[in-house]
Enzyme design. Structure first.
Site, PDB file in Angstrom:
ATOM      1  N   PHE A   1      -1.502  -1.011  -4.464  1.00  0.00           N
ATOM      2  CA  PHE A   1      -2.449  -0.257  -3.728  1.00  0.00           C
ATOM      3  C   PHE A   1      -2.093   1.404  -3.977  1.00  0.00           C
ATOM      4  O   PHE A   1      -1.338   1.394  -2.965  1.00  0.00           O
ATOM      5  CB  PHE A   1      -3.301  -0.325  -2.092  1.00  0.00           C
ATOM      6  CG  PHE A   1      -3.482  -1.570  -2.266  1.00  0.00           C
ATOM      7  CD1 PHE A   1      -3.997  -2.711  -2.864  1.00  0.00           C
ATOM      8  CD2 PHE A   1      -3.431  -2.750  -0.850  1.00  0.00           C
ATOM      9  CE1 PHE A   1      -4.949  -4.300  -2.626  1.00  0.00           C
ATOM     10  CE2 PHE A   1      -3.873  -3.645  -0.824  1.00  0.00           C
ATOM     11  CZ  PHE A   1      -4.420  -4.961  -1.812  1.00  0.00           C
TER      12      PHE A   1
ATOM     13  N   TYR B   1       1.069  -1.474  -0.076  1.00  0.00           N
ATOM     14  CA  TYR B   1      -0.006   0.378  -0.050  1.00  0.00           C
ATOM     15  C   TYR B   1       1.247   0.985   0.328  1.00  0.00           C
ATOM     16  O   TYR B   1       2.073   0.839   1.252  1.00  0.00           O
ATOM     17  CB  TYR B   1      -0.581   0.097   1.547  1.00  0.00           C
ATOM     18  CG  TYR B   1      -1.756   0.885   1.165  1.00  0.00           C
ATOM     19  CD1 TYR B   1      -2.399   1.885   0.905  1.00  0.00           C
ATOM     20  CD2 TYR B   1      -2.183   1.419   2.605  1.00  0.00           C
ATOM     21  CE1 TYR B   1      -3.329   2.946   0.537  1.00  0.00           C
ATOM     22  CE2 TYR B   1      -3.353   2.802   2.470  1.00  0.00           C
ATOM     23  CZ  TYR B   1      -3.695   3.523   1.469  1.00  0.00           C
ATOM     24  OH  TYR B   1      -4.821   4.617   2.091  1.00  0.00           O
ATOM     25  N   CYS B   2       0.573   2.313  -1.334  1.00  0.00           N
ATOM     26  CA  CYS B   2       0.962   3.288  -0.862  1.00  0.00           C
ATOM     27  C   CYS B   2       2.977   3.547  -1.190  1.00  0.00           C
ATOM     28  O   CYS B   2       3.429   2.244  -1.805  1.00  0.00           O
ATOM     29  CB  CYS B   2       0.886   4.490   0.199  1.00  0.00           C
ATOM     30  SG  CYS B   2       1.979   5.585  -0.091  1.00  0.00           S
ATOM     31  N   LEU B   3       3.618   4.031  -0.781  1.00  0.00           N
ATOM     32  CA  LEU B   3       4.786   3.580  -0.142  1.00  0.00           C
ATOM     33  C   LEU B   3       5.512   1.921   0.040  1.00  0.00           C
ATOM     34  O   LEU B   3       6.888   2.055  -0.907  1.00  0.00           O
ATOM     35  CB  LEU B   3       5.957   4.821   0.784  1.00  0.00           C
ATOM     36  CG  LEU B   3       5.436   5.580   0.189  1.00  0.00           C
ATOM     37  CD1 LEU B   3       6.641   6.850   0.996  1.00  0.00           C
ATOM     38  CD2 LEU B   3       7.024   5.982  -1.054  1.00  0.00           C
TER      39      LEU B   3
ATOM     40  N   GLY C   1       3.915  -0.136  -1.576  1.00  0.00           N
ATOM     41  CA  GLY C   1       3.644  -1.221  -2.677  1.00  0.00           C
ATOM     42  C   GLY C   1       4.545  -0.455  -3.491  1.00  0.00           C
ATOM     43  O   GLY C   1       5.201  -1.190  -3.702  1.00  0.00           O
TER      44      GLY C   1
END
Length: 595
Positions: free
Chosen positions: A360, A329-331, A333
């Site tokens: 994500f 998720y975000c960083l 990811g």
């Protein structure tokens, strides 16, 4: 951290040619942490003092942007003539009200339709429109400087909105007349409570009392599980199975290190973790430790080795070496993509450790980071690095203030109007509580993230090194499920979509309604949600973001079932739930509770 960098003269977007295998691309020594010579320390002390006084914003960046804009405006008589033809006072003589921005809540009250409030509203909106026109579309101004000037002008204009002042806000005056001024008394009490929160170190937008309604491990992050691994950087949580049999391949979730992991395990009704285990998946979650001054030298290499790779090794040990569905998720990811590219580069069976990768709202090309890019240039990084050098980390409140500034109209001015002028406290949600549960970012990690990824875009350009050699995203050859969100101010979805230009891997792309957080926490049964989805294939023709958006139909409802079906389709049957031989305590563990 032993890194090498490809020469800065390397051409852009050559990620499909592996730099370490191209004799025409020379390697040079990697960046090292700043030294501590006496002259450098003196310079950092001065910059740190200035950064503390300006909230981490570089005055040089602002002055250079305004100077660039002003000098080009001075030699643009056509633009000046057009602006003089339509200043706010001239527009005021034109028939009809000024147009409202879509979704602008400041002037929704019916009282704004009556004189003199309609005159104040229209004058403000015309002023807002004037400054937008004045600060955009000026030939010669660098795109970054234009964005900075436009953003700064918008902040100043929003601050002067008549809705912010009780004596000219018809809604506040009406409520005061109805309640005998009780709204202003309640607003003063809210203000005092907020100041107490500032002193206590609570992030803006929520109070200590509101946070108590969503306690971690009691109200949120309560999906049953155990901590099965711990080192100095992470705890690894394995969630208890809720079905007699589970899919063979486990799911490892890598959250961003910017905030706590439990955004994906909020209340039972909107927990992605609970949804996955209820559908037969074995789920593991990384919980990052909240670093202090002693973690100042932790960098991307450490978060990759002691974070992602250490978690993967433990997951495979527990699941009899089953390949992993990694989801970041975000960083988190971005880190998962870096890890996947590293395993693909190294080969020798390492690429078989991953079955699929899901990202994500995660960027891999940081060339267009949205308004977050306003805070990222060489001068800004010098100020932030000086500030973090003295602290050893970036404080979570400093990061929260920066994100709040990006959407000041909604996250700051509208909230202050509601709570201080109308005397109304918004009911705290689990998502609001999570958003206020900030973390610190190690000096080195944050510096490397901003410089390597955001400022120089090394990951997309094949110039980010792991284990002394560059990685390229073309080495991601496993099936991928990539999620963007329509109103994302952190990872704009066209930027997330760019991964399709950087790898030949089959990418299934999904665009969810909502923003960076609410677009991901999109549980089944939540009203008003929709998404667009296209399945990936290796021979699919590339479509630009605009073409893809226009050609992909809308599906109403949550996107979670779509992803879960994709995971199941990329799994190889069901087995008895795997059990760990180590239990270090019940979920949510201890790291997530550290202040």
């Amino acid at each position: 951290m032993a890194e090498n960098l490809i020469s800065e003269g390397a051409p852009r977007h050559k990620a499909r040619v592996h730099p370490s295998k191209d004799p025409g691309l020379a390697l040079e020594p990697c960046d090292q942490p700043p030294g501590d010579a006496s002259d450098e320390r003196l310079d950092r002390l001065v910059r740190a003092a200035l950064a503390a006084a300006t909230g981490g914003v570089s005055p040089a960046t602002l002055w250079l942007a305004w100077l660039d804009w002003a000098m080009h405006l001075a030699v643009s008589p056509g633009k000046l003539y057009a602006l003089m033809q339509a200043p706010p006072q001239v527009q005021a003589r034109q028939a009809g009200p000024a147009p409202l921005r879509a979704g602008d809540p400041r002037f929704a009250d019916p009282g704004w339709a009556h004189w003199p409030y309609d005159w104040l509203r229209d004058a403000f909106l015309r002023t807002e429109s004037f400054w937008h026109e004045a600060t955009t579309g000026l030939p010669g101004v660098s795109p970054h400087h234009e964005a900075v000037v436009n953003f700064a002008a918008r902040q100043w204009v929003d601050m002067l909105s008549p809705s912010n002042f009780g004596w000219v806000n018809p809604e506040a005056l009406r409520i005061a007349a109805e309640t005998g001024g009780a709204n202003f008394v309640a607003g003063a009490r809210n203000w005092l409570e907020d100041q107490q929160g500032v002193i206590a170190g609570i992030a803006p937008g929520i109070t200590r009392r509101q946070r108590a309604h969503h306690a971690v491990g009691k109200d949120v992050a309560i999906t049953p599980g155990t901590v099965v691994y711990r080192n100095g950087l992470i705890e690894l949580i394995q969630y208890a199975p809720q079905t007699p049999a589970v899919w063979r391949e486990p799911v490892l979730i890598v959250p961003s290190w910017i905030l706590k992991y439990y955004i994906l395990d909020l209340s039972p009704h909107n927990s992605l973790v609970r949804y996955l285990v209820a559908n037969g998946h074995t789920v593991f979650m990384i919980s990052w430790r909240n670093p202090g001054r002693d973690g100042r030298d932790l960098g991307l290499d450490d978060y990759l080795e002691d974070g992602l790779f250490a978690a993967m090794a433990r997951v495979r040990e527990i699941t009899a070496n089953a390949p992993i569905h990694v989801a970041g998720y975000c960083l988190g990811g971005t880190l998962a993509a870096i890890g996947g590219a590293t395993l693909g580069r190294d080969g020798e069976g390492k690429d078989a450790e991953l079955k699929t990768a899901t990202l994500f709202a995660a960027q891999t090309d940081f060339g267009e980071p949205g308004e977050l890019g306003l805070f990222i240039d060489a001068s800004e990084l010098a100020y932030l690095e000086a500030l973090m050098w003295e602290q050893g980390y970036l404080d979570g409140r400093q990061l929260a203030n920066a994100f709040q500034l990006l959407h000041a109209r909604d996250l700051m001015w509208s909230r202050l109007t509601r709570e201080y002028l109308l005397g109304r406290r918004a009911q705290a949600t689990d998502l609001m509580t999570w958003n206020a549960d900030t973390t610190r970012l190690p000096y080195r990690l944050h510096s490397e993230t901003l410089e390597y990824l955001y400022l120089h875009n090394r990951l997309a350009e094949g110039r980010l090194c792991v284990h002394g050699r560059p990685i390229v995203l073309a080495d991601l050859k496993l099936p991928m499920f990539v999620v963007g969100t329509e109103r994302d101010h952190v990872s704009p979805w066209p930027s997330v979509y760019k991964l399709r230009l950087l790898t030949w891997a089959p990418i299934s792309f999904l665009l969810s309604s909502g923003g960076h957080n609410a677009g991901i926490v999109s549980e089944p049964g939540h009203g008003g949600r929709h998404y667009r989805f296209s399945a990936g294939s290796e021979d699919a023709r590339y479509l630009s973001p605009g073409e893809w958006f226009a050609q992909t139909p809308v599906t109403n409802g949550s996107w979670w079932p779509c992803w879960q079906h994709w995971l199941a389709a990329h799994s190889t049957g069901k087995i008895a739930p795997p059990a760990a031989d180590v239990n270090l305590g019940a979920a949510p563990g201890t790291y997530v509770l550290e202040p």
